[in-house]
Design a protein around this motif. Sequence first.
Motif, PDB file in Angstrom:
ATOM      1  N   VAL A  36      52.394  43.610  20.571  1.00  0.00           N
ATOM      2  CA  VAL A  36      51.602  44.276  19.526  1.00  0.00           C
ATOM      3  C   VAL A  36      52.179  43.883  18.166  1.00  0.00           C
ATOM      4  O   VAL A  36      53.379  44.036  17.913  1.00  0.00           O
ATOM      5  CB  VAL A  36      51.645  45.805  19.676  1.00  0.00           C
ATOM      6  CG1 VAL A  36      50.868  46.476  18.543  1.00  0.00           C
ATOM      7  CG2 VAL A  36      51.096  46.228  21.030  1.00  0.00           C
ATOM      8  N   LEU A  37      51.316  43.376  17.310  1.00  0.00           N
ATOM      9  CA  LEU A  37      51.715  42.987  15.955  1.00  0.00           C
ATOM     10  C   LEU A  37      50.947  43.839  14.954  1.00  0.00           C
ATOM     11  O   LEU A  37      49.721  43.940  15.024  1.00  0.00           O
ATOM     12  CB  LEU A  37      51.401  41.501  15.714  1.00  0.00           C
ATOM     13  CG  LEU A  37      51.572  40.998  14.278  1.00  0.00           C
ATOM     14  CD1 LEU A  37      53.034  41.032  13.852  1.00  0.00           C
ATOM     15  CD2 LEU A  37      51.007  39.583  14.132  1.00  0.00           C
ATOM     16  N   LYS A  38      51.683  44.437  14.027  1.00  0.00           N
ATOM     17  CA  LYS A  38      51.054  45.197  12.950  1.00  0.00           C
ATOM     18  C   LYS A  38      51.051  44.326  11.703  1.00  0.00           C
ATOM     19  O   LYS A  38      52.101  43.858  11.250  1.00  0.00           O
ATOM     20  CB  LYS A  38      51.819  46.497  12.680  1.00  0.00           C
ATOM     21  CG  LYS A  38      51.178  47.364  11.593  1.00  0.00           C
ATOM     22  CD  LYS A  38      52.003  48.616  11.359  1.00  0.00           C
ATOM     23  CE  LYS A  38      51.387  49.500  10.286  1.00  0.00           C
ATOM     24  NZ  LYS A  38      52.245  50.674   9.982  1.00  0.00           N
ATOM     25  N   PRO A  46      46.221  48.596   7.145  1.00  0.00           N
ATOM     26  CA  PRO A  46      46.893  47.788   8.176  1.00  0.00           C
ATOM     27  C   PRO A  46      45.995  47.519   9.382  1.00  0.00           C
ATOM     28  O   PRO A  46      45.079  48.284   9.683  1.00  0.00           O
ATOM     29  CB  PRO A  46      48.108  48.645   8.566  1.00  0.00           C
ATOM     30  CG  PRO A  46      47.781  50.025   8.125  1.00  0.00           C
ATOM     31  CD  PRO A  46      46.858  49.901   6.953  1.00  0.00           C
ATOM     32  N   LEU A  47      46.291  46.400  10.052  1.00  0.00           N
ATOM     33  CA  LEU A  47      45.584  46.021  11.272  1.00  0.00           C
ATOM     34  C   LEU A  47      46.596  45.833  12.388  1.00  0.00           C
ATOM     35  O   LEU A  47      47.702  45.349  12.168  1.00  0.00           O
ATOM     36  CB  LEU A  47      44.817  44.705  11.057  1.00  0.00           C
ATOM     37  CG  LEU A  47      43.707  44.691  10.010  1.00  0.00           C
ATOM     38  CD1 LEU A  47      43.217  43.272   9.798  1.00  0.00           C
ATOM     39  CD2 LEU A  47      42.559  45.605  10.436  1.00  0.00           C
ATOM     40  N   TRP A  48      46.197  46.220  13.603  1.00  0.00           N
ATOM     41  CA  TRP A  48      47.050  46.013  14.778  1.00  0.00           C
ATOM     42  C   TRP A  48      46.413  44.945  15.664  1.00  0.00           C
ATOM     43  O   TRP A  48      45.213  45.019  15.970  1.00  0.00           O
ATOM     44  CB  TRP A  48      47.206  47.306  15.580  1.00  0.00           C
ATOM     45  CG  TRP A  48      48.230  48.241  15.030  1.00  0.00           C
ATOM     46  CD1 TRP A  48      49.529  48.389  15.442  1.00  0.00           C
ATOM     47  CD2 TRP A  48      48.055  49.204  13.977  1.00  0.00           C
ATOM     48  NE1 TRP A  48      50.167  49.360  14.702  1.00  0.00           N
ATOM     49  CE2 TRP A  48      49.284  49.876  13.799  1.00  0.00           C
ATOM     50  CE3 TRP A  48      46.974  49.549  13.163  1.00  0.00           C
ATOM     51  CZ2 TRP A  48      49.459  50.872  12.855  1.00  0.00           C
ATOM     52  CZ3 TRP A  48      47.145  50.534  12.212  1.00  0.00           C
ATOM     53  CH2 TRP A  48      48.375  51.187  12.069  1.00  0.00           C
ATOM     54  N   PHE A  49      47.216  43.955  16.043  1.00  0.00           N
ATOM     55  CA  PHE A  49      46.769  42.904  16.947  1.00  0.00           C
ATOM     56  C   PHE A  49      47.423  43.117  18.307  1.00  0.00           C
ATOM     57  O   PHE A  49      48.652  43.099  18.411  1.00  0.00           O
ATOM     58  CB  PHE A  49      47.139  41.526  16.404  1.00  0.00           C
ATOM     59  CG  PHE A  49      46.364  41.138  15.173  1.00  0.00           C
ATOM     60  CD1 PHE A  49      45.271  40.298  15.260  1.00  0.00           C
ATOM     61  CD2 PHE A  49      46.723  41.619  13.918  1.00  0.00           C
ATOM     62  CE1 PHE A  49      44.555  39.943  14.128  1.00  0.00           C
ATOM     63  CE2 PHE A  49      46.018  41.276  12.787  1.00  0.00           C
ATOM     64  CZ  PHE A  49      44.924  40.429  12.899  1.00  0.00           C
ATOM     65  N   VAL A  69      56.289  43.996  12.578  1.00  0.00           N
ATOM     66  CA  VAL A  69      55.450  44.412  11.443  1.00  0.00           C
ATOM     67  C   VAL A  69      55.564  43.335  10.371  1.00  0.00           C
ATOM     68  O   VAL A  69      56.659  43.013   9.917  1.00  0.00           O
ATOM     69  CB  VAL A  69      55.900  45.771  10.872  1.00  0.00           C
ATOM     70  CG1 VAL A  69      55.016  46.167   9.686  1.00  0.00           C
ATOM     71  CG2 VAL A  69      55.867  46.848  11.953  1.00  0.00           C
ATOM     72  N   LEU A  70      54.427  42.784  10.002  1.00  0.00           N
ATOM     73  CA  LEU A  70      54.391  41.714   9.013  1.00  0.00           C
ATOM     74  C   LEU A  70      53.627  42.206   7.793  1.00  0.00           C
ATOM     75  O   LEU A  70      52.479  42.644   7.911  1.00  0.00           O
ATOM     76  CB  LEU A  70      53.702  40.482   9.615  1.00  0.00           C
ATOM     77  CG  LEU A  70      53.629  39.233   8.750  1.00  0.00           C
ATOM     78  CD1 LEU A  70      55.022  38.702   8.436  1.00  0.00           C
ATOM     79  CD2 LEU A  70      52.801  38.157   9.442  1.00  0.00           C
TER      80      LEU A  70
END
Length: 202
Positions: A36-38, A46-49, A69-70
């Motif tokens: 999971v990437l935020k 923010p978006l979560w991938f 988290v980027l």
Amino acid sequence: MPMDAMVTAVIETSFNQLLRLDDHSHERLFKLRGKVLKLELRELKPLWFLFSEHRLDVLAQYEGEADAVLSLSLTALGLLKDPSALTRYIREEKLDLHGDPQLVQAFSALLGELDIDWEDQLSRYTGDVLAHSLFRGAHKAREAIGRELCRSQRQLAEFLTEEVRLAPGPLEVASFCDDVDALSRCLKATELRLARLEQRIP
């Protein structure tokens, strides 16, 4: 449909369609499965991938913890295409990263290494001959525009340096630098002489 859901649906659909057009993207996506990437875009929410073996899901809200988290601005999104330079971008504070850096590098590779044969994709709708002609024409046009831009830049540089004298030429810059060096040496010599004179004065 709420605005957040509509935005994430568009992003998710676009990403997955692009990935399907690249025959090798599933190998890079497989490395991200279960992660999971935020993504915190400074101008947006923010978006979560969320990555699985065959696709990625994009959410506007997520209850779990992100593996990484980027944070970056919209204008810096293009930096993600070069995974080898991510460390340098972090040092230069163009983006912030918390968590697993390998996840961000793998995500960057997923985007940056997309290899889509657009001519082949177009040929499915127009036929091989027309698609090839269109791409060949576009390639020639791009080369012609590039040559014209280079020629225009040279002409502008010559105009500024030779005609209106708004900018110095290369020889003038080199001569100016030599003069500055000579002046600097003279100043240092003068400072030494003054220091010696001060020592002699009782």
